[in-house]
Write a protein that holds these residues in place. Structure first.
Motif, PDB file in Angstrom:
ATOM      1  N   ALA A   1      -1.146   0.095   5.170  1.00  0.00           N
ATOM      2  CA  ALA A   1      -2.404  -0.625   5.006  1.00  0.00           C
ATOM      3  C   ALA A   1      -3.181  -0.640   6.313  1.00  0.00           C
ATOM      4  O   ALA A   1      -2.690  -1.140   7.319  1.00  0.00           O
TER       5      ALA A   1
ATOM      6  N   ALA B   1       0.854  -1.189   0.000  1.00  0.00           N
ATOM      7  CA  ALA B   1       0.000   0.000   0.000  1.00  0.00           C
ATOM      8  C   ALA B   1       0.891   1.240   0.000  1.00  0.00           C
ATOM      9  O   ALA B   1       1.944   1.247   0.639  1.00  0.00           O
TER      10      ALA B   1
ATOM     11  N   ASN C   1      -3.534  -4.677  -0.704  1.00  0.00           N
ATOM     12  CA  ASN C   1      -2.506  -4.012   0.106  1.00  0.00           C
ATOM     13  C   ASN C   1      -1.287  -4.904   0.309  1.00  0.00           C
ATOM     14  O   ASN C   1      -0.265  -4.449   0.807  1.00  0.00           O
TER      15      ASN C   1
END
Length: 125
Positions: free
Chosen positions: A55, A51, A107
């Motif tokens: 995340a 991410a 993610n």
């Protein structure tokens, strides 16, 4: 036999690299999981947080569930299994982490085998 020896050497190198990544990884990452498909079937899978800014981790597989933490980008996490949940940007797959929290599957980049479904009968919401 020579071929088997090369495989064993390669496995040892990969295992060492995995341990090194765990040592050098982010301090907030969840402990790493298995390094082979056999271990994954009896333990946890590994993934790296990809991410952009970290995340969020939640109490369930939906943005309606409470945020209870965040995984830092680049950290290695232990994934227990995948579940169907709220569709986010076209993807309804979520990962249940080793500690029981959830994060959206996009993610996490899998390291090794893709996590199995959490239950024999899964459903999408």
């Amino acid at each position: 036999m020579k071929y088997l020896s090369q495989i064993r050497r390669g496995a040892a190198v990969l295992a060492s690299a995995g341990l090194l990544c765990g040592v050098l990884g982010s301090g907030t990452a969840v402990a790493a999981g298995p390094t082979s498909a056999t271990e994954a079937s009896h333990g946890f899978y590994k993934g790296r947080v990809v991410a952009r800014v970290g995340a969020p981790v939640r109490t369930g597989p939906s943005t309606r569930f409470r945020v209870v933490g965040e995984l830092r980008r680049g950290g290695v996490v232990a994934v227990a299994c995948k579940v169907g949940g709220q569709r986010v940007r076209g993807n309804s797959r979520w990962y249940k982490l080793r500690d029981g929290r959830y994060t959206w599957s996009r993610n996490i980049a899998n390291i090794g085998p893709i996590p199995r479904w959490c239950h024999r009968h899964h459903h999408h919401r």
